[in-house]
Design a protein around this motif. Sequence first.
Motif, PDB file in Angstrom:
ATOM      1  N   ARG A  30      23.367  23.850  42.222  1.00  0.00           N
ATOM      2  CA  ARG A  30      24.807  23.988  41.538  1.00  0.00           C
ATOM      3  C   ARG A  30      25.334  25.406  41.934  1.00  0.00           C
ATOM      4  NH1 ARG A  30      26.530  25.964  36.600  1.00  0.00           N
ATOM      5  NH2 ARG A  30      28.417  25.147  35.795  1.00  0.00           N
ATOM      6  N   ALA A  31      26.465  25.635  42.419  1.00  0.00           N
ATOM      7  CA  ALA A  31      27.113  27.021  42.513  1.00  0.00           C
ATOM      8  C   ALA A  31      28.357  27.390  41.699  1.00  0.00           C
ATOM      9  CB  ALA A  31      27.462  27.219  43.928  1.00  0.00           C
ATOM     10  N   VAL A  32      28.644  28.266  41.383  1.00  0.00           N
ATOM     11  CA  VAL A  32      29.694  28.653  40.565  1.00  0.00           C
ATOM     12  C   VAL A  32      30.566  29.727  41.559  1.00  0.00           C
ATOM     13  CG1 VAL A  32      30.554  29.971  38.494  1.00  0.00           C
ATOM     14  CG2 VAL A  32      28.687  28.465  38.573  1.00  0.00           C
ATOM     15  N   LEU A  33      31.692  29.591  41.742  1.00  0.00           N
ATOM     16  CA  LEU A  33      32.768  30.580  42.186  1.00  0.00           C
ATOM     17  C   LEU A  33      33.261  31.495  41.238  1.00  0.00           C
ATOM     18  CD1 LEU A  33      34.202  31.550  44.767  1.00  0.00           C
ATOM     19  CD2 LEU A  33      36.043  30.009  44.159  1.00  0.00           C
ATOM     20  N   LEU A  34      33.176  32.781  41.439  1.00  0.00           N
ATOM     21  CA  LEU A  34      33.843  33.596  40.619  1.00  0.00           C
ATOM     22  C   LEU A  34      34.883  34.462  41.471  1.00  0.00           C
ATOM     23  CD1 LEU A  34      30.835  35.289  38.585  1.00  0.00           C
ATOM     24  CD2 LEU A  34      32.302  33.478  37.851  1.00  0.00           C
ATOM     25  N   ASP A  35      36.145  34.071  41.206  1.00  0.00           N
ATOM     26  CA  ASP A  35      37.258  34.625  42.099  1.00  0.00           C
ATOM     27  C   ASP A  35      37.646  36.000  41.294  1.00  0.00           C
ATOM     28  OD1 ASP A  35      39.527  35.168  43.434  1.00  0.00           O
ATOM     29  OD2 ASP A  35      40.445  33.110  43.318  1.00  0.00           O
ATOM     30  N   MET A  36      36.991  36.917  41.824  1.00  0.00           N
ATOM     31  CA  MET A  36      37.154  38.236  41.113  1.00  0.00           C
ATOM     32  C   MET A  36      38.505  38.980  41.436  1.00  0.00           C
ATOM     33  SD  MET A  36      34.543  38.645  39.229  1.00  0.00           S
ATOM     34  CE  MET A  36      35.058  40.323  38.706  1.00  0.00           C
ATOM     35  N   ALA A  37      39.047  38.565  42.811  1.00  0.00           N
ATOM     36  CA  ALA A  37      40.306  39.101  43.342  1.00  0.00           C
ATOM     37  C   ALA A  37      41.248  38.323  42.314  1.00  0.00           C
ATOM     38  CB  ALA A  37      40.780  38.476  44.643  1.00  0.00           C
ATOM     39  N   ARG A  38      41.624  37.289  42.110  1.00  0.00           N
ATOM     40  CA  ARG A  38      42.550  36.460  41.250  1.00  0.00           C
ATOM     41  C   ARG A  38      42.095  37.033  39.633  1.00  0.00           C
ATOM     42  NH1 ARG A  38      42.486  32.121  44.851  1.00  0.00           N
ATOM     43  NH2 ARG A  38      44.512  31.278  45.197  1.00  0.00           N
ATOM     44  N   HIS A  39      41.087  37.369  39.345  1.00  0.00           N
ATOM     45  CA  HIS A  39      40.633  37.717  38.179  1.00  0.00           C
ATOM     46  C   HIS A  39      41.391  39.021  37.663  1.00  0.00           C
ATOM     47  CE1 HIS A  39      38.593  38.399  34.076  1.00  0.00           C
ATOM     48  NE2 HIS A  39      38.129  39.338  34.610  1.00  0.00           N
ATOM     49  N   PHE A  40      41.378  40.006  38.851  1.00  0.00           N
ATOM     50  CA  PHE A  40      42.022  41.128  38.643  1.00  0.00           C
ATOM     51  C   PHE A  40      43.552  41.110  38.948  1.00  0.00           C
ATOM     52  CE2 PHE A  40      37.540  42.940  39.205  1.00  0.00           C
ATOM     53  CZ  PHE A  40      37.698  43.727  38.003  1.00  0.00           C
ATOM     54  N   GLY A  41      43.963  39.927  39.282  1.00  0.00           N
ATOM     55  CA  GLY A  41      45.497  39.869  39.715  1.00  0.00           C
ATOM     56  C   GLY A  41      45.872  40.453  41.175  1.00  0.00           C
ATOM     57  N   LYS A  42      44.970  40.210  41.966  1.00  0.00           N
ATOM     58  CA  LYS A  42      45.200  40.770  43.427  1.00  0.00           C
ATOM     59  C   LYS A  42      44.908  39.635  44.504  1.00  0.00           C
ATOM     60  CE  LYS A  42      43.676  45.703  41.916  1.00  0.00           C
ATOM     61  NZ  LYS A  42      42.847  46.627  42.161  1.00  0.00           N
ATOM     62  N   ASP A  43      45.486  39.910  45.606  1.00  0.00           N
ATOM     63  CA  ASP A  43      44.982  39.060  46.708  1.00  0.00           C
ATOM     64  C   ASP A  43      43.640  39.404  47.251  1.00  0.00           C
ATOM     65  OD1 ASP A  43      47.344  37.499  46.658  1.00  0.00           O
ATOM     66  OD2 ASP A  43      48.539  38.677  47.913  1.00  0.00           O
ATOM     67  N   VAL A  44      43.571  40.545  47.486  1.00  0.00           N
ATOM     68  CA  VAL A  44      42.157  41.298  47.951  1.00  0.00           C
ATOM     69  C   VAL A  44      41.906  42.558  46.849  1.00  0.00           C
ATOM     70  CG1 VAL A  44      43.560  42.553  49.677  1.00  0.00           C
ATOM     71  CG2 VAL A  44      41.157  42.225  49.953  1.00  0.00           C
ATOM     72  N   LEU A  45      40.699  42.777  46.844  1.00  0.00           N
ATOM     73  CA  LEU A  45      40.219  43.881  46.149  1.00  0.00           C
ATOM     74  C   LEU A  45      40.465  45.128  46.895  1.00  0.00           C
ATOM     75  CD1 LEU A  45      37.173  42.819  43.813  1.00  0.00           C
ATOM     76  CD2 LEU A  45      39.684  42.590  43.337  1.00  0.00           C
ATOM     77  N   ASP A  46      40.754  46.369  46.168  1.00  0.00           N
ATOM     78  CA  ASP A  46      40.882  47.515  46.904  1.00  0.00           C
ATOM     79  C   ASP A  46      39.461  47.976  47.405  1.00  0.00           C
ATOM     80  OD1 ASP A  46      43.318  47.606  45.720  1.00  0.00           O
ATOM     81  OD2 ASP A  46      42.738  48.900  43.987  1.00  0.00           O
ATOM     82  N   LYS A  47      39.621  48.742  48.795  1.00  0.00           N
ATOM     83  CA  LYS A  47      38.371  49.503  49.406  1.00  0.00           C
ATOM     84  C   LYS A  47      37.409  50.339  48.339  1.00  0.00           C
ATOM     85  CE  LYS A  47      40.185  49.558  54.081  1.00  0.00           C
ATOM     86  NZ  LYS A  47      40.237  50.340  55.193  1.00  0.00           N
ATOM     87  N   GLY A  48      36.282  49.801  48.209  1.00  0.00           N
ATOM     88  CA  GLY A  48      35.473  50.445  47.296  1.00  0.00           C
ATOM     89  C   GLY A  48      35.521  50.130  45.855  1.00  0.00           C
ATOM     90  N   GLN A  49      36.290  49.084  45.546  1.00  0.00           N
ATOM     91  CA  GLN A  49      36.385  48.790  44.262  1.00  0.00           C
ATOM     92  C   GLN A  49      35.386  48.208  43.569  1.00  0.00           C
ATOM     93  OE1 GLN A  49      40.016  46.628  43.325  1.00  0.00           O
ATOM     94  NE2 GLN A  49      39.242  45.861  41.203  1.00  0.00           N
ATOM     95  N   PRO A  50      34.463  48.693  42.802  1.00  0.00           N
ATOM     96  CA  PRO A  50      33.260  48.126  41.999  1.00  0.00           C
ATOM     97  C   PRO A  50      33.587  47.050  40.949  1.00  0.00           C
ATOM     98  CG  PRO A  50      33.712  50.078  41.019  1.00  0.00           C
ATOM     99  CD  PRO A  50      34.810  50.138  42.074  1.00  0.00           C
TER     100      PRO A  50
END
Length: 316
Positions: free
Chosen positions: A152-172
């Motif tokens: 069983r896998a879970v997808l965590l969509d961190m980009a959508r969670h932060f309201g972005k199409d793609v996270l910034d370079k180096g964003q932890p």
Amino acid sequence: MTEVPHLTDLLADAPTNWGRWGTDDQVGALNFLTAPRVLEAVRAVRSGKVFTLGTPVGTGNDPVWPGRAQAQRYNTQDKSEYLVGKRTATAGGVEYADDFIAMYLQGTTHYDGLGHVWFDDTLYNSYPAETTTGGLTHNSVLPIAERGVVGRAVLLDMARHFGKDVLDKGQPFGLDDLLACAAAQQVEITKGSILLIRTGMIGSFFTRDSAEYYADYLEPGLEYSPELGRWFHEMEIASLATDTMANECTVHSSGAAFVLHAALMRNLGVAFAEILSLDELASDCAEDGQYDFLYAAAPLKVAEATGAPVNPLAIK
């Protein structure tokens, strides 16, 4: 200038799974994917939708770790040889094409063997680093390939969670962010889960200028903390897969590099898959609200290799 801590000190109190499944174990946390857990994972299949998570290979512009060469594919036989009379059709008239590819085994979507990284001259489960000489006689990708990764896998969509199409370079981001994302998506991370994390990076590779993409290269990603290491250990997370090339911010806030690889892969035996294509799956999850699914993957059975290509399946 602040001195960069050695991993021996940085991870002094970090948990390990060494010896948990015996002295010969080479698949680590995949041992958590027991038959009952696989059967439980099948219950996550509710619509029958299938997503393949690998990226194309041999396009001439594949996403690869900086410094690794692009895959090179060559035709070794095709129609041209029949046209100039160098080959003739087989009895009955069949003609065929053939080809060859040369590539880094981790130059596309892939799984790492547990011997891919180490420190203090010791691999996962206390194997000596000398066993990597000329090929990995221990902790290569082959045991993972022979076992397979199903659960069983879970997808965590961190980009959508932060309201972005793609996270910034180096964003932890860290454990609190993972748990907040899961809560917002209303999905439970259960023991023995396979964790997929989307940052948007690999999807953006195909729409960005390559020079800009690789400039000052530092991906967004999960950053190690003692709390994160303990959580992975307590939750028995079997595998970590992301749409980045390293599954972490390469450089930790301490200045040390590849800390997550050391803490999770080398210490806990968590199987790492990298360079996944997750955008299509993430869009579907956002549409139907289902962020868990059956995940199945088996890298190529390459003997003594540090890693091998894979095309994982997510089945909803």
